[in-house]
Design an enzyme around this catalytic site. Structure first.
Site, PDB file in Angstrom:
ATOM      1  N   MET A  30      96.381  46.373  23.534  1.00  0.00           N
ATOM      2  CA  MET A  30      96.751  45.000  23.168  1.00  0.00           C
ATOM      3  C   MET A  30      98.262  44.926  22.918  1.00  0.00           C
ATOM      4  O   MET A  30      98.738  44.025  22.221  1.00  0.00           O
ATOM      5  CB  MET A  30      95.979  44.566  21.918  1.00  0.00           C
ATOM      6  CG  MET A  30      94.467  44.573  22.150  1.00  0.00           C
ATOM      7  SD  MET A  30      93.571  43.487  21.056  1.00  0.00           S
ATOM      8  CE  MET A  30      94.032  44.132  19.471  1.00  0.00           C
ATOM      9  N   HIS A  34     102.824  52.161  20.441  1.00  0.00           N
ATOM     10  CA  HIS A  34     103.454  53.226  19.658  1.00  0.00           C
ATOM     11  C   HIS A  34     103.029  54.549  20.272  1.00  0.00           C
ATOM     12  O   HIS A  34     102.299  54.575  21.280  1.00  0.00           O
ATOM     13  CB  HIS A  34     103.045  53.125  18.181  1.00  0.00           C
ATOM     14  CG  HIS A  34     101.564  52.979  17.973  1.00  0.00           C
ATOM     15  ND1 HIS A  34     100.683  53.995  18.248  1.00  0.00           N
ATOM     16  CD2 HIS A  34     100.811  51.925  17.574  1.00  0.00           C
ATOM     17  CE1 HIS A  34      99.456  53.597  17.990  1.00  0.00           C
ATOM     18  NE2 HIS A  34      99.493  52.335  17.585  1.00  0.00           N
ATOM     19  N   GLY A  36     100.868  56.629  19.572  1.00  0.00           N
ATOM     20  CA  GLY A  36      99.415  56.801  19.744  1.00  0.00           C
ATOM     21  C   GLY A  36      98.982  56.314  21.119  1.00  0.00           C
ATOM     22  O   GLY A  36      98.290  57.010  21.867  1.00  0.00           O
ATOM     23  N   HIS A  37      99.413  55.083  21.480  1.00  0.00           N
ATOM     24  CA  HIS A  37      99.077  54.553  22.813  1.00  0.00           C
ATOM     25  C   HIS A  37      99.692  55.422  23.911  1.00  0.00           C
ATOM     26  O   HIS A  37      99.069  55.691  24.930  1.00  0.00           O
ATOM     27  CB  HIS A  37      99.666  53.145  23.000  1.00  0.00           C
ATOM     28  CG  HIS A  37      99.132  52.102  22.075  1.00  0.00           C
ATOM     29  ND1 HIS A  37      99.879  51.578  21.040  1.00  0.00           N
ATOM     30  CD2 HIS A  37      97.938  51.478  22.042  1.00  0.00           C
ATOM     31  CE1 HIS A  37      99.173  50.663  20.410  1.00  0.00           C
ATOM     32  NE2 HIS A  37      97.990  50.578  20.992  1.00  0.00           N
TER      33      HIS A  37
HETATM   34  O1  PAF Z   1      91.693  49.115  21.137  1.00  0.00           O
HETATM   35  C1  PAF Z   1      92.236  48.079  21.537  1.00  0.00           C
HETATM   36  O2  PAF Z   1      93.465  47.919  21.521  1.00  0.00           O
HETATM   37  C2  PAF Z   1      91.357  46.941  22.039  1.00  0.00           C
HETATM   38  O3  PAF Z   1      90.195  46.839  21.294  1.00  0.00           O
HETATM   39  C3  PAF Z   1      91.052  47.025  23.546  1.00  0.00           C
HETATM   40  C4  PAF Z   1      90.217  48.260  23.869  1.00  0.00           C
HETATM   41  C5  PAF Z   1      92.346  47.052  24.330  1.00  0.00           C
HETATM   42  C6  PAF Z   1      90.246  45.797  23.992  1.00  0.00           C
HETATM   43  O4  PAF Z   1      90.959  44.617  23.783  1.00  0.00           O
END
Ligand code: PAF
Length: 286
Positions: A30, A34, A36-37
């Site tokens: 979303m 950071h 983590g992503h």
């Molecule tokens: O974990 C997230 O950021 C959200 O729940 C996701 C998996 C992108 C779905 O909108």
């Protein structure tokens, strides 16, 4: 790195990539990216290999937010996120417009009826219906071979595994380990909402889970004592308000009386209106 906003352009791209046999690995986000992503992007890059494509989706999905939650305030940093994805070797950023993903009169959704009922699903009614629906849409649009989700949202990961199993998506689901700040706080887009005082007290979440891990590793199997230990550390922060503390099986999310071979200790704590989650997934070795 390519960036796509429109659904029809995405579908053309997917068709083109499929026709030349390139596998795709998806990292749904979303935004507010950071480390983590980005660690999930690294995992996706490895999975995709040189020939494959890493797709990061960035969409603040309105259907997974409750009426009194932080949808309007959710941090948006598209340009910075784009740069970070590019630096980490993503091939495509799919960032649809806010109203681009759902028809105004959309009337079909996906819901999971067992794993999603407690924990975050209990505190945030409808949340996982929104997650299952958007993730299904992303899977259908992008048709990835694999998708990577963070273990910080452990319940989400378990719900997605169930979604893939029960709806027969031919997609491998990969969990990425929690990435932590130096003091142990799990990285989260929502950490930036914390005041300096809240931020320094937020360390109680990871401290509490660390103590639980040490107790489990030391042979403690009494769930009441383990829960008591977690609660005691959390209560060391006057600003923390416990939302839930759950001790469940990590694959089923059902409450366990004894740790057995696997245990998930999941906590959600409010600091004012900021809700932070963290967990410890413990599995007996051997
Ligand atoms: O974990 C997230 O950021 C959200 O729940 C996701 C998996 C992108 C779905 O909108």
């Amino acid at each position: 790195m390519k960036q796509i906003q429109q659904l029809d352009e995405l579908q053309d791209w997917v068709q083109q990539e499929t026709s030349v046999g390139r596998r795709r690995v998806l990292v749904p986000t979303m935004g507010g990216l950071h480390e983590g992503h980005l660690s999930l992007v690294d995992i996706a890059r490895q999975q995709a290999g040189k020939e494959g494509r890493v797709v990061v989706s960035l969409f603040v999905n309105p259907t997974q937010f409750g009426p009194n939650e932080d949808l309007g305030a959710y941090p948006k940093s598209l340009e910075k996120d784009r740069q970070l994805c590019e630096e980490r070797g993503a091939d495509l950023l799919f960032a649809p417009e806010a109203d681009g993903m759902y028809a105004a009169d959309a009337s079909v959704g996906v819901s999971e009826g067992r794993l999603s009922r407690g924990l975050c699903g209990g505190s945030r009614p409808g949340h996982f219906d929104g997650v299952c629906t958007i993730v299904s849409k992303l899977f259908n649009l992008i048709q990835p071979r694999a998708a990577v989700f963070g273990e910080k949202d452990y319940q989400q990961l378990a719900v997605i595994r169930r979604l893939v199993r029960d709806l027969n998506y031919p997609i491998k689901i990969i969990g990425g380990p929690i990435v932590r700040e130096d003091d142990g706080l799990a990285m989260s887009t929502r950490n930036q909402y914390l005041s300096p005082e809240e931020r320094s007290q937020a360390v109680v979440l990871s401290m509490a889970l660390l103590q639980a891990r040490q107790a489990l590793d030391g042979g403690e199997r009494d769930m009441l004592r383990i829960r008591g230990l977690v609660e005691r550390v959390l209560s060391g922060s006057p600003l923390a308000r416990l939302d839930y503390l759950e001790t469940v099986h990590p694959d089923t999310m059902q409450a366990v009386e004894e740790p057995g071979d696997a245990l998930l200790i999941a906590v959600a704590v409010f600091f004012d209106s900021t809700r932070l989650i963290d967990n410890l997934c413990w599995r007996e070795e051997g």
